[in-house]
Design a protein around this motif. Structure first.
Motif, short mmCIF file in Angstrom:
data_model
loop_
_atom_site.label_atom_id
_atom_site.label_comp_id
_atom_site.label_asym_id
_atom_site.label_seq_id
_atom_site.Cartn_x
_atom_site.Cartn_y
_atom_site.Cartn_z
N UNK A 177 1.08 17.76 0.55
CA UNK A 177 1.24 16.18 0.30
C UNK A 177 1.31 16.23 -1.26
N UNK A 178 2.21 14.92 -1.43
CA UNK A 178 2.39 14.71 -2.80
C UNK A 178 2.33 12.96 -2.91
N UNK A 179 1.88 12.52 -4.01
CA UNK A 179 1.91 11.24 -4.04
C UNK A 179 2.50 10.78 -5.53
N UNK A 180 3.59 9.90 -5.35
CA UNK A 180 4.21 9.39 -6.66
C UNK A 180 4.18 7.76 -6.65
N UNK A 181 3.32 7.09 -7.52
CA UNK A 181 3.28 5.86 -7.19
C UNK A 181 4.77 4.98 -7.32
N UNK A 200 0.79 -1.21 0.03
CA UNK A 200 0.05 -0.08 0.17
C UNK A 200 0.68 1.23 0.28
N UNK A 201 1.97 1.15 0.91
CA UNK A 201 2.53 2.41 0.93
C UNK A 201 3.77 2.84 -0.23
N UNK A 202 4.10 1.81 -0.78
CA UNK A 202 4.93 1.42 -1.88
C UNK A 202 4.14 2.18 -2.99
N UNK A 203 2.98 1.73 -3.40
CA UNK A 203 2.12 2.17 -4.31
C UNK A 203 1.78 3.61 -4.20
N UNK A 208 -6.26 12.11 2.80
CA UNK A 208 -5.60 12.31 1.34
C UNK A 208 -4.86 11.09 0.64
N UNK A 209 -4.55 10.08 1.58
CA UNK A 209 -4.07 8.64 1.16
C UNK A 209 -5.08 8.01 0.62
N UNK A 210 -6.39 8.06 1.32
CA UNK A 210 -7.57 7.18 0.71
C UNK A 210 -7.98 7.52 -0.46
N UNK A 211 -8.06 9.20 -0.70
CA UNK A 211 -8.49 9.75 -1.78
C UNK A 211 -7.40 9.26 -3.07
N UNK A 212 -5.95 9.45 -2.74
CA UNK A 212 -5.06 9.19 -3.75
C UNK A 212 -5.03 7.63 -4.15
N UNK A 213 -5.19 6.77 -3.13
CA UNK A 213 -5.21 5.20 -3.46
C UNK A 213 -6.65 4.97 -4.30
N UNK A 264 -8.83 -0.62 -7.80
CA UNK A 264 -9.18 -1.90 -8.88
C UNK A 264 -8.09 -2.84 -9.23
N UNK A 265 -7.06 -2.63 -9.23
CA UNK A 265 -5.90 -3.51 -9.69
C UNK A 265 -4.98 -4.17 -8.49
N UNK A 266 -5.50 -4.06 -7.45
CA UNK A 266 -4.80 -4.61 -6.39
C UNK A 266 -5.85 -5.50 -5.53
N UNK A 267 -5.28 -6.27 -4.68
CA UNK A 267 -6.18 -7.00 -3.83
C UNK A 267 -6.58 -6.30 -2.68
#
Length: 186
Positions: free
Chosen positions: A40-44, A18-21, A157-162, A167-170
């Motif tokens: 906050x910034x997220x980069x898969x 989760x955190x890596x993604x 912010x984490x939940x929204x980003x994820x 749809x492509x993870x377990x």
């Protein structure tokens, strides 16, 4: 930049994925041009621009390697403690070094742990060279309600980003993210 995450947490396999993604970091005034308040910034996978496949594929590969090598995964936060940017201060490099040393010598893996609310990962209750209140960030904030609000904001912010990746993870990986029903980090 928010000062709500612990300086170290032990992650299980699903949390690691989760955190890596998620690839979370923060832009901070003084280190990023034009930034006045932390963002906050997220980069898969901490490199979204360079990914050929869905981030879930890389997370599965990470999980396979973790299992193959019986590896512990640690989330390290070198950001803020004692409050958000402008109130708290940067995590001490001395503390970060002590944490990394304890990971390398194996002593951190044998500590007792506390479940960190909202994010659900395990935080050690002790680490030689690091004050225990620093390990539990809520203890470093003067106004606990501000801490709780900031932690909840970051969790949202984490939940929204994820949502982009769900749809492509377990289901297990999706469930490893923050739990928004928890409102206090006591």
């Amino acid at each position: 930049a928010y000062g709500v995450l612990p300086p170290v947490a032990k992650l299980n396999d699903a949390q690691s994925q989760y955190h890596f993604i998620s690839g979370y970091t923060a832009k901070v005034a003084g280190t990023e041009v034009g930034v006045k308040d932390p963002q906050s910034t997220f980069s898969a996978c901490f490199g979204a621009a360079f990914l050929v496949f869905h981030p879930g594929k890389y997370a599965e590969m990470l999980a396979q390697k973790m299992t193959e090598h019986n590896a512990n995964v640690w989330l390290i936060n070198t950001g803020w403690t004692g409050g958000k940017h402008g109130v708290g201060k940067r995590m001490s490099l001395t503390y970060t070094r002590a944490i990394i040393d304890a990971i390398h010598d194996g002593s951190l893996a044998t500590e007792e742990y506390r479940r960190f609310p909202v994010f659900g990962f395990d935080v050690p209750t002790g680490c030689e060279g690091v004050p225990s209140n620093v390990l539990w960030p809520r203890d470093t904030w003067k106004i606990k309600e501000d801490y709780d609000k900031t932690l909840t904001k970051l969790a949202h912010e984490f939940v929204e980003n994820f949502k982009t990746y769900e749809s492509e993870v377990s289901e297990e990986v999706v469930a490893a993210g923050p739990t928004l029903s928890e409102t206090s980090a006591e």
